[in-house]
Design a protein around this motif. Structure first.
Motif, PDB file in Angstrom:
ATOM      1  N   LEU A 118       0.853  -1.194   0.000  1.00  0.00           N
ATOM      2  CA  LEU A 118       0.000   0.000   0.000  1.00  0.00           C
ATOM      3  C   LEU A 118       0.885   1.239   0.000  1.00  0.00           C
ATOM      4  O   LEU A 118       2.023   1.219   0.486  1.00  0.00           O
ATOM      5  N   ARG A 119       0.328   2.313  -0.521  1.00  0.00           N
ATOM      6  CA  ARG A 119       1.018   3.598  -0.488  1.00  0.00           C
ATOM      7  C   ARG A 119       0.012   4.664  -0.091  1.00  0.00           C
ATOM      8  O   ARG A 119      -1.108   4.696  -0.602  1.00  0.00           O
ATOM      9  N   LEU A 120       0.412   5.528   0.829  1.00  0.00           N
ATOM     10  CA  LEU A 120      -0.432   6.653   1.206  1.00  0.00           C
ATOM     11  C   LEU A 120       0.452   7.797   1.670  1.00  0.00           C
ATOM     12  O   LEU A 120       1.575   7.584   2.149  1.00  0.00           O
ATOM     13  N   ARG A 121      -0.051   8.993   1.495  1.00  0.00           N
ATOM     14  CA  ARG A 121       0.699  10.189   1.872  1.00  0.00           C
ATOM     15  C   ARG A 121       0.090  10.809   3.123  1.00  0.00           C
ATOM     16  O   ARG A 121      -1.132  10.782   3.314  1.00  0.00           O
ATOM     17  N   LEU A 122       0.964  11.354   3.943  1.00  0.00           N
ATOM     18  CA  LEU A 122       0.556  12.011   5.181  1.00  0.00           C
ATOM     19  C   LEU A 122       1.025  13.456   5.146  1.00  0.00           C
ATOM     20  O   LEU A 122       2.185  13.731   4.801  1.00  0.00           O
ATOM     21  N   ARG A 123       0.139  14.357   5.497  1.00  0.00           N
ATOM     22  CA  ARG A 123       0.521  15.756   5.678  1.00  0.00           C
ATOM     23  C   ARG A 123       0.792  15.963   7.164  1.00  0.00           C
ATOM     24  O   ARG A 123      -0.113  15.849   7.990  1.00  0.00           O
ATOM     25  N   LEU A 124       2.025  16.241   7.480  1.00  0.00           N
ATOM     26  CA  LEU A 124       2.437  16.322   8.872  1.00  0.00           C
ATOM     27  C   LEU A 124       1.753  17.487   9.578  1.00  0.00           C
ATOM     28  O   LEU A 124       1.519  18.544   8.980  1.00  0.00           O
ATOM     29  N   ALA A 125       1.455  17.252  10.844  1.00  0.00           N
ATOM     30  CA  ALA A 125       0.864  18.305  11.665  1.00  0.00           C
ATOM     31  C   ALA A 125       1.949  19.319  12.042  1.00  0.00           C
ATOM     32  O   ALA A 125       3.143  19.021  11.987  1.00  0.00           O
ATOM     33  N   PRO A 126       1.567  20.536  12.422  1.00  0.00           N
ATOM     34  CA  PRO A 126       2.564  21.543  12.815  1.00  0.00           C
ATOM     35  C   PRO A 126       3.445  21.037  13.952  1.00  0.00           C
ATOM     36  O   PRO A 126       2.968  20.496  14.951  1.00  0.00           O
ATOM     37  N   GLY A 127       4.757  21.201  13.782  1.00  0.00           N
ATOM     38  CA  GLY A 127       5.709  20.762  14.790  1.00  0.00           C
ATOM     39  C   GLY A 127       6.270  19.379  14.568  1.00  0.00           C
ATOM     40  O   GLY A 127       7.174  18.966  15.295  1.00  0.00           O
ATOM     41  N   GLN A 128       5.769  18.638  13.570  1.00  0.00           N
ATOM     42  CA  GLN A 128       6.283  17.302  13.286  1.00  0.00           C
ATOM     43  C   GLN A 128       7.314  17.353  12.164  1.00  0.00           C
ATOM     44  O   GLN A 128       7.338  18.285  11.359  1.00  0.00           O
ATOM     45  N   GLU A 129       8.123  16.311  12.096  1.00  0.00           N
ATOM     46  CA  GLU A 129       9.117  16.173  11.040  1.00  0.00           C
ATOM     47  C   GLU A 129       9.124  14.732  10.557  1.00  0.00           C
ATOM     48  O   GLU A 129       8.641  13.817  11.254  1.00  0.00           O
ATOM     49  N   PRO A 130       9.652  14.482   9.342  1.00  0.00           N
ATOM     50  CA  PRO A 130       9.654  13.101   8.817  1.00  0.00           C
ATOM     51  C   PRO A 130      10.359  12.108   9.719  1.00  0.00           C
ATOM     52  O   PRO A 130       9.986  10.926   9.749  1.00  0.00           O
ATOM     53  N   ALA A 131      11.368  12.548  10.463  1.00  0.00           N
ATOM     54  CA  ALA A 131      12.068  11.616  11.346  1.00  0.00           C
ATOM     55  C   ALA A 131      11.143  11.048  12.425  1.00  0.00           C
ATOM     56  O   ALA A 131      11.345   9.918  12.886  1.00  0.00           O
ATOM     57  N   ASP A 132      10.132  11.806  12.828  1.00  0.00           N
ATOM     58  CA  ASP A 132       9.185  11.291  13.822  1.00  0.00           C
ATOM     59  C   ASP A 132       8.406  10.104  13.280  1.00  0.00           C
ATOM     60  O   ASP A 132       8.199   9.106  13.985  1.00  0.00           O
ATOM     61  N   VAL A 133       7.990  10.193  12.016  1.00  0.00           N
ATOM     62  CA  VAL A 133       7.249   9.083  11.404  1.00  0.00           C
ATOM     63  C   VAL A 133       8.178   7.898  11.158  1.00  0.00           C
ATOM     64  O   VAL A 133       7.808   6.745  11.386  1.00  0.00           O
ATOM     65  N   ALA A 134       9.410   8.175  10.688  1.00  0.00           N
ATOM     66  CA  ALA A 134      10.354   7.085  10.432  1.00  0.00           C
ATOM     67  C   ALA A 134      10.693   6.322  11.705  1.00  0.00           C
ATOM     68  O   ALA A 134      10.880   5.100  11.681  1.00  0.00           O
ATOM     69  N   ALA A 135      10.763   7.025  12.839  1.00  0.00           N
ATOM     70  CA  ALA A 135      11.072   6.357  14.101  1.00  0.00           C
ATOM     71  C   ALA A 135       9.963   5.421  14.549  1.00  0.00           C
ATOM     72  O   ALA A 135      10.206   4.489  15.328  1.00  0.00           O
ATOM     73  N   SER A 136       8.748   5.645  14.069  1.00  0.00           N
ATOM     74  CA  SER A 136       7.607   4.802  14.445  1.00  0.00           C
ATOM     75  C   SER A 136       7.259   3.776  13.385  1.00  0.00           C
ATOM     76  O   SER A 136       6.197   3.148  13.467  1.00  0.00           O
ATOM     77  N   ALA A 137       8.125   3.597  12.383  1.00  0.00           N
ATOM     78  CA  ALA A 137       7.807   2.677  11.284  1.00  0.00           C
ATOM     79  C   ALA A 137       7.605   1.252  11.781  1.00  0.00           C
ATOM     80  O   ALA A 137       6.701   0.542  11.321  1.00  0.00           O
ATOM     81  N   GLU A 138       8.415   0.795  12.728  1.00  0.00           N
ATOM     82  CA  GLU A 138       8.264  -0.573  13.224  1.00  0.00           C
ATOM     83  C   GLU A 138       6.952  -0.751  13.982  1.00  0.00           C
ATOM     84  O   GLU A 138       6.303  -1.804  13.871  1.00  0.00           O
ATOM     85  N   ARG A 139       6.528   0.267  14.720  1.00  0.00           N
ATOM     86  CA  ARG A 139       5.233   0.178  15.409  1.00  0.00           C
ATOM     87  C   ARG A 139       4.081   0.137  14.406  1.00  0.00           C
ATOM     88  O   ARG A 139       3.111  -0.617  14.576  1.00  0.00           O
ATOM     89  N   LEU A 140       4.166   0.941  13.369  1.00  0.00           N
ATOM     90  CA  LEU A 140       3.116   0.948  12.356  1.00  0.00           C
ATOM     91  C   LEU A 140       3.053  -0.404  11.643  1.00  0.00           C
ATOM     92  O   LEU A 140       1.965  -0.870  11.282  1.00  0.00           O
TER      93      LEU A 140
END
Length: 458
Positions: A95-117
């Motif tokens: 699957l592929r989907l795009r996320l628009r980050l909320a104010p104050g977030q950065e891509p590294a925050d999402v990458a750090a949670s990749a294993e949890r997702l």
């Protein structure tokens, strides 16, 4: 009897479906993903997106305007806001989907949670890519695509671009000589290094380029591709004669570029060039790709005379690596072992080879030589490749990034057939004619008659 019949009518199809799903998951993971895994993962993602993002710490406090609007219209509890989710786009592998980050977030925050997702949505892996500021793309891979490699159907090979393997995120690994001019490929015996080289040769054979080979294993790796090769050296003595010819060819091309740079007053600025790609198409020489197999054989010496020859060849290789790109000469150096102990010039040559591919190696020093200077964390990944996974490798570049790749199976006969069918694309390079390999002529046996003739008797 009625209960048994009902059990058979209901339980039989259920057992058949369960067994079929288990078989497809083990033997045909692509089919299982398309029929079972995709709907289940999509349902998990849609139903638990908000709670999963909150559990992973990827939510932020809502804006004051949103809080006021919720209190004025409803009495619901004000909850943290997750990143805005785009449309889910299914693929053959995930699957592929795009996320628009909320104010104050950065891509590294999402990458750090990749294993949890990955665990929350029941997929094999999750990869995060930055699309533009504030927007990231999640690539969910449903199964292990490197277990049985299938290249994407829509991969198109452009000029001097060859798709040779599949990345672990289901995207093709493309060897682009215009972007990464020179490369180093290491691998122990039966690691898949030869398979990687076959894909390179088969992909380049269909393009208008000159292929030059140095195979010090008496030509056992590159000799089957002789119909498409412009030159081939099968021992160090022949390599010592071929490399100076390539140096002269490079110098002639630089003379051509300099002649073009003899700027006349009426010459437009866009016609001034510093490499062959700025020359007009009718003046541009054909690119040359030099394939060196078992590079350690060029370094090994036994006598003083061989040591002088070795130093000369290594110097010529370094010159080609330093100056060849502008002249359209590219290097692909392969070997089982590559280290500083090979002799003078080994480390200097390695520094000029931008692209690095490390298959399974026999010692950590070779992995460090291939990847240690560009991606130190990739060394342990290269040392962890199992012998039961031939073709699996770690690909890195000087940007510091690295990924696991695996080359699909390509038989030597099929690669040789491709080279034989494209033999008419061998360019005319006078400097390399003395080194053109002898291609044996295939004798075509006359076809046997369908009807066996019978003698006419009186």
């Amino acid at each position: 009897m009625t209960d048994i019949a009902t059990l058979l009518e209901v339980g039989g199809p259920v057992a058949a479906l369960g067994g079929g799903a288990a078989y497809a998951r083990a033997k045909h993971p692509g089919i299982y993903w398309s029929t079972v895994g995709l709907p289940m993962s999509s349902a998990r993602l849609l139903s638990s997106y908000g709670s999963v993002m909150e559990a992973c710490g990827l939510t932020v406090a809502p804006s004051r305007l949103r809080v006021l609007a919720l209190k004025a219209t409803t009495r619901r509890e004000v909850r943290p806001v997750p990143p805005r989710r785009g449309i889910i786009r299914p693929t053959m592998t995930g699957l592929r989907l795009r996320l628009r980050l909320a104010p104050g977030q950065e891509p590294a925050d999402v990458a750090a949670s990749a294993e949890r997702l990955r665990h929350a949505w029941g997929v094999h892996a999750v990869y995060v890519t930055t699309i533009k500021p504030g927007v990231v793309e999640l690539r969910l891979v449903g199964f292990d695509v490197l277990r049985k490699v299938r290249m994407p159907r829509k991969v198109t090979a452009d000029f001097l671009k060859v798709p040779v393997a599949l990345r672990e995120d289901a995207t093709p690994f493309v060897r682009d000589y215009r972007t990464v001019p020179h490369g180093l490929t290491l691998g122990a015996t039966l690691s898949g290094k030869s398979m990687y080289l076959r894909h390179l040769v088969a992909g380049l054979a269909r393009q208008p380029v000159a292929l030059v080979g140095i195979d010090c294993k008496r030509g056992v790796e590159l000799a089957p591709f002789a119909p498409r090769l412009s030159a081939l050296a099968t021992d160090p003595d022949q390599a010592a004669e071929l490399l100076p010819a390539l140096i002269r060819e490079m110098e002639d091309r630089y003379d051509l570029i300099k002649a073009r740079q003899g700027i006349a007053p009426a010459t437009p600025d866009e016609e001034v060039t510093s490499d062959i790609w700025g020359l007009p198409e009718h003046e541009r020489p054909v690119p040359v790709v030099l394939l060196v197999d078992e590079v350690a054989e060029l370094f090994l010496v036994a006598t003083k005379k061989e040591e002088e020859r070795r130093d000369e060849m290594v110097t010529q290789l370094i010159r080609l690596a330093q100056l060849g790109r502008a002249a359209g000469i590219y290097l692909e150096v392969c070997g089982q072992r590559f280290g500083a102990e090979l002799g003078k010039g080994a480390t200097m040559l390695r520094a000029q080879l931008t692209g690095r591919v490390c298959h399974r190696v026999n010692d950590e020093a070779s992995a460090k030589m291939a990847l240690g200077d560009i991606a130190p964390e990739a060394v342990s990944a290269a040392c962890a490749i199992a012998p039961e996974q031939p073709g699996l490798a770690i690909a890195g570049d000087t940007s510091g990034g690295w990924s696991r790749i695996r080359t699909p199976y390509l038989s030597l006969a099929d690669a040789a057939k491709t080279c034989h069918a494209s033999a008419h694309l061998v360019p005319d390079l006078p400097a390399l004619k003395p080194f053109r390999p002898n291609v044996p002529v295939r004798l075509v046996e006359p076809a046997a008659p369908v009807v066996k003739p019978r003698p006419v008797t009186d």
